[in-house]
Write a protein that holds these residues in place. Structure first.
Motif, short mmCIF file in Angstrom:
data_model
loop_
_atom_site.label_atom_id
_atom_site.label_comp_id
_atom_site.label_asym_id
_atom_site.label_seq_id
_atom_site.Cartn_x
_atom_site.Cartn_y
_atom_site.Cartn_z
N ALA A 141 0.28 -1.15 -0.26
CA ALA A 141 0.53 -0.31 -0.26
C ALA A 141 1.03 0.78 0.13
CB ALA A 141 -0.97 -0.06 1.06
N PRO A 142 0.53 2.24 -0.79
CA PRO A 142 1.36 3.64 -0.76
C PRO A 142 1.45 3.97 0.51
CG PRO A 142 -0.26 3.49 -2.48
CD PRO A 142 -0.10 2.25 -1.78
N GLN A 143 2.11 4.75 0.49
CA GLN A 143 1.64 5.49 2.50
C GLN A 143 2.42 7.08 1.81
OE1 GLN A 143 1.19 4.52 5.49
NE2 GLN A 143 1.42 2.10 4.18
N LYS A 144 1.31 7.89 2.42
CA LYS A 144 1.52 9.27 1.80
C LYS A 144 2.86 9.66 2.07
CE LYS A 144 -1.16 13.26 1.93
NZ LYS A 144 0.16 14.56 1.79
N GLU A 145 3.22 9.94 3.31
CA GLU A 145 4.90 10.26 3.68
C GLU A 145 5.53 10.18 3.09
OE1 GLU A 145 2.64 8.58 5.39
OE2 GLU A 145 1.77 10.08 6.98
N GLU A 146 5.46 8.96 2.13
CA GLU A 146 7.01 7.69 1.57
C GLU A 146 6.59 8.47 -0.56
OE1 GLU A 146 9.45 4.23 0.09
OE2 GLU A 146 7.34 3.69 0.70
N VAL A 147 5.67 8.91 -1.03
CA VAL A 147 5.16 9.31 -1.77
C VAL A 147 5.26 10.74 -1.69
CG1 VAL A 147 3.66 9.73 -3.64
CG2 VAL A 147 3.12 7.65 -2.91
N ASP A 148 5.39 11.01 -1.18
CA ASP A 148 5.61 12.80 -0.45
C ASP A 148 7.20 12.97 -1.26
OD1 ASP A 148 2.88 14.32 -1.18
OD2 ASP A 148 3.28 14.26 0.71
N TYR A 149 7.69 12.60 0.01
CA TYR A 149 9.70 12.55 0.11
C TYR A 149 10.14 11.64 -1.23
CZ TYR A 149 14.07 10.53 1.22
OH TYR A 149 15.36 10.90 1.41
N LEU A 150 9.22 10.46 -2.06
CA LEU A 150 9.62 10.84 -2.84
C LEU A 150 9.69 11.15 -4.65
CD1 LEU A 150 8.81 7.48 -3.92
CD2 LEU A 150 11.08 7.84 -3.61
N LYS A 151 8.65 12.54 -4.30
CA LYS A 151 8.47 13.19 -5.03
C LYS A 151 9.77 14.91 -5.21
CE LYS A 151 4.06 14.59 -5.54
NZ LYS A 151 3.00 15.23 -6.05
N THR A 152 9.79 15.09 -3.89
CA THR A 152 10.36 15.97 -3.00
C THR A 152 12.23 15.88 -3.95
OG1 THR A 152 9.39 16.41 -1.79
CG2 THR A 152 11.34 17.48 -1.61
N ALA A 153 12.79 13.85 -3.31
CA ALA A 153 13.68 13.42 -3.90
C ALA A 153 14.26 13.71 -5.26
CB ALA A 153 13.91 12.45 -3.38
N PHE A 154 12.80 13.51 -6.12
CA PHE A 154 13.26 12.96 -7.32
C PHE A 154 13.64 14.36 -8.87
CE2 PHE A 154 12.04 13.43 -11.98
CZ PHE A 154 12.45 11.82 -12.54
N TYR A 155 13.01 15.97 -8.03
CA TYR A 155 13.63 16.89 -8.04
C TYR A 155 14.11 17.50 -7.95
CZ TYR A 155 9.23 16.19 -11.36
OH TYR A 155 8.01 15.84 -12.45
N LYS A 156 14.97 16.98 -6.76
CA LYS A 156 16.38 17.52 -6.16
C LYS A 156 17.23 17.50 -6.97
CE LYS A 156 18.80 18.19 -1.93
NZ LYS A 156 18.62 17.84 -0.64
N LEU A 157 17.31 15.90 -7.19
CA LEU A 157 18.27 15.66 -7.35
C LEU A 157 18.22 15.76 -9.63
CD1 LEU A 157 18.07 12.32 -6.24
CD2 LEU A 157 19.75 13.64 -6.41
N HIS A 158 16.81 16.08 -10.48
CA HIS A 158 16.88 16.24 -11.12
C HIS A 158 17.26 17.73 -12.27
CE1 HIS A 158 14.41 16.79 -14.97
NE2 HIS A 158 13.80 17.89 -14.44
N ILE A 159 16.62 18.49 -10.81
CA ILE A 159 17.57 20.25 -11.01
C ILE A 159 19.28 20.43 -10.74
CG2 ILE A 159 18.19 22.41 -9.60
CD1 ILE A 159 14.70 22.28 -9.39
N ALA A 160 19.50 19.78 -9.90
CA ALA A 160 20.75 19.55 -9.51
C ALA A 160 21.57 18.45 -10.78
CB ALA A 160 20.91 18.30 -8.20
N GLU A 161 20.69 17.45 -11.33
CA GLU A 161 21.94 17.16 -12.40
C GLU A 161 21.78 18.18 -13.57
OE1 GLU A 161 19.18 13.84 -15.08
OE2 GLU A 161 20.93 12.50 -13.46
N ARG A 162 20.93 18.83 -13.84
CA ARG A 162 20.55 19.31 -14.84
C ARG A 162 21.23 20.64 -14.90
NH1 ARG A 162 14.61 22.11 -16.09
NH2 ARG A 162 15.18 23.59 -14.06
#
Length: 605
Positions: free
Chosen positions: A57-78
């Motif tokens: 079952a997807p947990q809201k806390e982890e889903v929000d964290y994944l979204k933040t972590a992905f875009y943090k890495l995305h901007i750093a990579e760019r």
């Protein structure tokens, strides 16, 4: 019966405290769990895919964290790709932000997760309603047992089975939990009060429950020493669940055991509440700092960029702000994603417009490069010409036109300039080689001019009536001499005019003094010609004065329009400056004559 009712009311009040404490617990903020520190977008995407495609079952806390972590890495990579491109010598205008397959895949997985969470929520709500009905059924069964006191002893096993069944049933709707628990506990207590067990069994049951609840009190009290506040809070929740599921103790001990357990719980709850107050304060501070950075980026993005230098300066400022952003922790959960999206939108707006600007600049560079290539072709067409004078003029005009063309990238610009200069140099070197026979004559002229300059320097040390005529003769002789070598032209020119300017200045002063003295000597003769003779002479001098002033003004205006960027321009300016100075000396002489007439008139009066 009155004593039983009082005991029952007391037990209800005690149990109500338990229920209210338990009901309030879910409202208390829960700390974000320790999340995995992802090193790449691929890892985040893989975890999102596991949740989307798996059974968990997807947990809201982890889903929000994944979204933040992905875009943090995305901007750093760019940002890293852009920096690497620029550091590698790439042209900023050629850089483009390309679509990211990982980002598109991540968005797709998050969409699936969202659908799963919505489906899970509906299933959980349905399950809560079913659990509610099951517990209501159990309450009705126990209520029926309470209404049949004579059957209480016989129903004891069934009663214990119902209690076990109650424990197995999990979540119910939150708004029904308190009322449900109070009703259940009410009828449980009533059943125990009516139970006609033998004294030994009843006391054994109470004693066993007291031992279990005492151990729970000790465990709760020990949690005060737990250094991890969140862990202690979660352990306390489990202890509360166990406490509720244990049967009653003897009536005289019920309030005492509950008070002890409640006191230990209060210590943990206060620590937990204080922890979250500090956490919320820190998150609010982080939100304020991040909001300020958003405003900075938005202000920079709104500034006008007049050229590449402005774009690069603002880029460095935004990259520095992005680096500062990474040092700030999470904002409050409900705002964390929103503030990040605001920051990302401002950065994307700036870098998107920058890419458009450099795309246009690239087109302009191409146009300028084509114009310069056309001039190169013209220069190459002239490089083998032997028409020295006309071709020289044409190449010089091509060089002037070259300077009017705008910029191109430095590497290409240097390459085109070398090609253009090579064609020009080929012609001028051939022209110089063809004219090598005239150089001997030019060096002879140079020696003649240097000899005249030496004579002028010697004349500057002399004095006498014939000095002016002598200087004039040397000047005419100098001017009659032909060309000198090009490299020596400026040097000998400056040396010649330095001594001539000095001589003319001294001659002008000397001649002016002699002319003024001679004029003063003749004033008395002029006065004897008639009553108005001096006034007439003064009027004539005033007209001459105004005329000379007008000439000076005209020359000075013309000087303002001359272009002194070339050597030829400098020589013309020097010549005109000498004429202006000569006119100013003449103006001063006329003024002195007018003053002399005025002095003569005052003397006569």
């Amino acid at each position: 019966m009155d004593s039983q009712e009082n005991a029952l009311e007391q037990e209800q009040n005690v149990e109500q405290n338990v229920v209210e404490t338990e009901a309030a617990a879910p409202v208390t903020p829960v700390a974000e769990p320790e999340h995995k520190q992802y090193q790449s977008k691929k890892e985040v995407l893989q975890r999102a895919r596991e949740i989307a495609q798996g059974e968990e079952a997807p947990q809201k806390e982890e889903v929000d964290y994944l979204k933040t972590a992905f875009y943090k890495l995305h901007i750093a990579e760019r940002e890293a790709r852009l920096k690497e491109y620029i550091d590698g010598g790439g042209d900023p205008e050629a850089y483009q932000i390309l679509p990211d397959e990982d980002e598109e895949a991540f968005k797709a997985e998050m969409g699936i997760i969202k659908e799963k969470r919505q489906k899970l929520f509906k299933e959980q709500e349905q399950e809560k309603q079913e659990n509610l009905q099951k517990k209501l059924d159990i309450i009705e069964k126990i209520k029926a047992m309470v209404t049949s006191p004579e059957e209480a002893n016989k129903s004891y096993k069934e009663f214990k089975a119902l209690q076990e069944e109650w424990k197995e049933i999990k979540n119910v709707p939150a708004e029904k939990a308190n009322e449900l628990w109070r009703n259940y506990q009410l009828y449980v207590e009533q059943f125990y009060d009516l139970l006609k067990l033998n004294s030994e069994a009843r006391e054994y049951d109470f004693k066993k429950n007291l031992e279990l609840k005492t151990k729970l009190c000790e465990a709760a009290e020990k949690l005060a020493e737990e250094p991890e506040v969140i862990s202690a809070f979660h352990q306390l929740q489990k202890l509360h669940q166990e406490f509720r599921e244990i049967g009653p103790v003897a009536k005289e001990l019920r309030e005492e055991i509950w008070t002890r357990f409640k006191a230990a719980s209060t210590v943990i709850n206060k620590r937990h509440q204080q922890h979250f107050e500090e956490l919320r304060a820190k998150e609010e501070e982080n939100l304020a700092r991040k909001t300020a950075l958003c405003e900075k980026v938005e202000a920079i993005a709104a500034e006008e960029n007049k050229g590449s230098a402005d774009w690069e300066r603002h880029t460095k400022e935004i990259i520095a702000i992005q680096a500062e952003w990474k040092t700030i922790g999470f904002a409050p959960q409900k705002m964390n994603v929103k503030i990040f999206e605001r920051f990302r939108a401002a950065c994307d707006d700036f870098f998107g417009r920058k890419a458009e600007y450099f795309k246009g600049l690239k087109e302009n560079f191409k146009e300028n490069a084509d114009k310069k290539r056309a001039l190169i072709e013209k220069a190459k067409a002239l490089q083998d010409s032997t028409e020295w004078k006309s071709t020289s003029d044409k190449l010089i005009n091509l060089q002037k036109e070259w300077k009017t063309i705008g910029m191109v990238p430095k590497k290409l610009g240097d390459q085109l300039w070398e090609e253009f200069l090579g064609a020009c140099n080929k012609f001028f070197e051939a022209r110089n080689a063809a004219g090598a026979g005239t150089r001997g004559e030019e060096y002879q002229n140079l020696e003649k001019k240097r000899g005249i300059i030496e004579q002028l320097k010697a004349a500057a040390e002399e004095a006498g009536e014939g000095l002016q005529e002598k200087v004039q003769k040397l000047v005419e002789e100098y001017q009659s001499v032909g060309h000198v070598p090009f490299k020596e032209k400026d040097k000998v020119y400056e040396e010649y005019h330095a001594v001539v300017d000095k001589l003319y200045k001294e001659l002008n002063i000397t001649v002016a003094k002699r002319r003024l003295n001679k004029f003063k000597d003749n004033l008395k003769q002029v006065a004897e010609r008639g009553e108005n003779a001096l006034d007439n002479e003064r009027a004539r001098l005033m007209r001459q004065y105004e005329q000379l002033k007008a000439e000076v003004q005209t020359y000075e205006n013309n000087l303002g329009f001359l272009n002194a960027s070339s050597k030829k321009g400098n020589s013309l300016i020097d010549e005109m400056n000498r004429k202006v100075q000569k006119l100013k000396d003449e103006v001063q002489l006329v003024r002195d004559k007018i003053k002399a007439i005025d002095a003569e008139n005052r003397e006569k009066e």
